[in-house]
Each structure stands twice: as structure tokens, then as C-alpha cells.
Design an enzyme around this catalytic site. Sequence first.
Site, PDB file in Angstrom:
ATOM      1  N   GLU A 114     -75.116 119.013  69.278  1.00  0.00           N
ATOM      2  CA  GLU A 114     -74.294 119.992  68.576  1.00  0.00           C
ATOM      3  C   GLU A 114     -75.003 120.480  67.317  1.00  0.00           C
ATOM      4  OE1 GLU A 114     -70.100 119.103  68.778  1.00  0.00           O
ATOM      5  OE2 GLU A 114     -69.850 119.692  66.677  1.00  0.00           O
ATOM      6  N   ASP A 116     -73.710 122.683  63.966  1.00  0.00           N
ATOM      7  CA  ASP A 116     -72.443 123.147  63.408  1.00  0.00           C
ATOM      8  C   ASP A 116     -72.568 123.993  62.154  1.00  0.00           C
ATOM      9  OD1 ASP A 116     -70.981 121.666  65.266  1.00  0.00           O
ATOM     10  OD2 ASP A 116     -70.813 119.922  63.952  1.00  0.00           O
ATOM     11  N   GLU A 118     -69.341 124.691  59.790  1.00  0.00           N
ATOM     12  CA  GLU A 118     -67.928 124.385  59.646  1.00  0.00           C
ATOM     13  C   GLU A 118     -67.479 124.682  58.217  1.00  0.00           C
ATOM     14  OE1 GLU A 118     -67.064 120.679  62.553  1.00  0.00           O
ATOM     15  OE2 GLU A 118     -68.453 120.247  60.913  1.00  0.00           O
ATOM     16  N   ASN A 133     -74.319 120.794  60.223  1.00  0.00           N
ATOM     17  CA  ASN A 133     -74.481 119.473  60.829  1.00  0.00           C
ATOM     18  C   ASN A 133     -75.283 119.587  62.119  1.00  0.00           C
ATOM     19  OD1 ASN A 133     -74.189 116.712  61.081  1.00  0.00           O
ATOM     20  ND2 ASN A 133     -71.949 116.732  61.180  1.00  0.00           N
ATOM     21  N   ASP A 141     -70.194 111.072  69.228  1.00  0.00           N
ATOM     22  CA  ASP A 141     -69.237 110.512  70.179  1.00  0.00           C
ATOM     23  C   ASP A 141     -69.090 109.016  69.885  1.00  0.00           C
ATOM     24  OD1 ASP A 141     -68.820 112.898  71.967  1.00  0.00           O
ATOM     25  OD2 ASP A 141     -70.979 112.702  72.102  1.00  0.00           O
ATOM     26  N   ARG A 142     -69.721 108.197  70.682  1.00  0.00           N
ATOM     27  CA  ARG A 142     -69.612 106.745  70.469  1.00  0.00           C
ATOM     28  C   ARG A 142     -70.359 106.320  69.207  1.00  0.00           C
ATOM     29  NH1 ARG A 142     -70.530 107.183  76.093  1.00  0.00           N
ATOM     30  NH2 ARG A 142     -72.774 106.958  75.708  1.00  0.00           N
ATOM     31  N   ASN A 143     -71.525 106.915  68.979  1.00  0.00           N
ATOM     32  CA  ASN A 143     -72.325 106.575  67.804  1.00  0.00           C
ATOM     33  C   ASN A 143     -72.313 107.769  66.852  1.00  0.00           C
ATOM     34  OD1 ASN A 143     -73.241 104.090  69.024  1.00  0.00           O
ATOM     35  ND2 ASN A 143     -74.572 105.353  70.310  1.00  0.00           N
ATOM     36  N   GLY A 146     -73.990 111.709  62.038  1.00  0.00           N
ATOM     37  CA  GLY A 146     -74.021 113.090  61.599  1.00  0.00           C
ATOM     38  C   GLY A 146     -75.191 113.323  60.656  1.00  0.00           C
ATOM     39  N   ARG A 147     -75.615 114.555  60.590  1.00  0.00           N
ATOM     40  CA  ARG A 147     -76.696 114.954  59.684  1.00  0.00           C
ATOM     41  C   ARG A 147     -76.176 116.099  58.803  1.00  0.00           C
ATOM     42  NH1 ARG A 147     -78.793 112.696  64.228  1.00  0.00           N
ATOM     43  NH2 ARG A 147     -80.737 111.511  63.973  1.00  0.00           N
ATOM     44  N   ARG A 285     -75.890 105.584  53.793  1.00  0.00           N
ATOM     45  CA  ARG A 285     -76.341 105.821  55.167  1.00  0.00           C
ATOM     46  C   ARG A 285     -77.377 104.793  55.603  1.00  0.00           C
ATOM     47  NH1 ARG A 285     -74.883 110.867  57.239  1.00  0.00           N
ATOM     48  NH2 ARG A 285     -75.615 109.882  59.159  1.00  0.00           N
TER      49      ARG A 285
END
Length: 293
Positions: A114, A116, A118, A133, A141-143, A146-147, A285
Site C-alpha cells: 500500500e 497512502d 491520508e 505511508n 495486516d498481521r505485522n 507502517g512507514r 520503533r
Amino acid sequence: MAPVLCLFLAVFLTVSSSNAQGPPSPGFSPTSRVSVVTFDQGFRNLWGPQHQKLDQSSLTIWLDKTSGSGFKSLRSYQSGYFGAAIKLQPGYTAGVITSFYLSNNQEHPGNHDEIDIEFLGTTPDKPYTLQTNVYIKGSGDRNIIGREIKFHLWFDPTKDFHNYAILWNPSEIIFFVDDVPIRRYPRKSDATFPMRPMWVYGSIWDASSWATENGRYKADYNFQPFVGRYTNFRVSGCTADGPASCRPPSASPSGSGSLSRQQVLAMNWVQRNYLVYDYCHDPKRDRTQIPEC
């Protein structure tokens, strides 16, 4: 007036005046190189059709307590320039996300990519935050990796339409606001760069759990409907089923390579004056998850 106070005021006024003028010219307009497509030529409703209205060349989508709305491109792309002119709603919009983005989440659920743009809703006393992002192969999703890099804007995005765009090619991703590059995300490794075909999406939805000051302020439906307006869609790229010889539009006047020196100066100005969060500089992070930093 004391000399120190005079000096402070002079510096403050100089900086304020400089910021009020906006960024220096990038010297190149990628938008002018990409033709406008109508909504019907490039997109279709994806969800919330009763919360979507098409009026000539402008699309309006809205969120109320019953539903939001979203749209999706007719074709998928492996690179290209994707943009729209967007106008945001003024007033109380906390908890509400208005977006324009690339994704393959429907084709790769739990393992998607993805890119983004936003707009994070806000309270009337604070400006909108534009969040950029990048997710790669399931991070989101599971993990959740994000950047995120977030910005305030040098104008009021509720007063008029402004152009927002993503340029995605095999070597980099560049985010633009009114043709000013605000972020460049280079391909440093295959593991940290999205390379699978994606569709173009837009939506308005309730993200009260995190959107505004990490969920401190929620969507308040006393202020509904929350409206996002889109026009001047620009889509030019290499479709997923296109020829291998296809080349996406260029980000710079040279027609090849990355940003020009003038574009970099404009981007540096934005990042110096309006960047409010950079994941690479967040001490919370896990650095092993973001090796590109």
C-alpha cells in the site's frame, strides 16, 4: 521596546512571512504532463454507493453514522502517476480519514502492499495532518510495520481544491502536493519496496481509534455528514497487463532520473517547516523492522 524583543519580533515576522509565501517553486509540474480522466473513465464505486455523488467532473463522498464510501480504479498498475484535486471539510472532523491511495489488499489479504495519502481529521483549533505511508507485503495486516511521515500544510485544505499525487516507479515513490515533492521513498532493497501491481483507491471512513492524536478525539456524528470532494483525477501509468517496455511518467524535467535540484530544494523547505512526524526518527520503533532508515 527592548532590543532583544525587537530582534525576536523581527525574526518571527521574517519566518512567518517566509512560511506564508509557501515553498519555493519546484520548477516542474508533473500534473501538467498527465491528462485529466473523468471518474467513469478511470474508477467505479467500491462501497457505500448511497454515500457517493457524481456531479459532472466532481465526486463527493461522505461519512455519517450509517456508512462511509470508497471507490477503486478500473485497472491495476505496476507503476505510474496517480493524483486528484481534493477539498476537505472544515470544522470538527476528528476521527475521520479522507484518503487517496494505492493498494492490492483485495488481491493479497493479509499480505498486501500500500502507498497512502491520508488526511487525518482534526478539531477546529488545529490543522489537518497529511499522513504519507508505505506498507510492504503484509506490513499493515498481521505485522503492522507502517512507514509514516506526517505533515501539516502551508495552506488551508478546506478552502479550495489542491492537487495531491503519488508517483511510483521501480526505483522510488514520490509524494506531491500541488506539484511540490514532499517525500521521496527510494528503493533500497526489494524487501522494503512495493513491486506488485496495485489499484488506485479513495475513501472516507471512521478511524476514531487512532486517527486524531492517537485516538484521543473521536468522530462526533453531531457534525455529520463528513464530506470529501474529489476532481481532476489524473492516472497515467503502466498497467499490470501492459508491455514490459512501458515507462511511467517522470518526476523531473529531465525525463529520467529522480528529482531535480530545484525540486529537492522545495522538498527540503517543506520538510524543514511542515514535517511533524518521521518514523525513522521515532525512538519507539524497532529498527530491525525498518532497515531502510
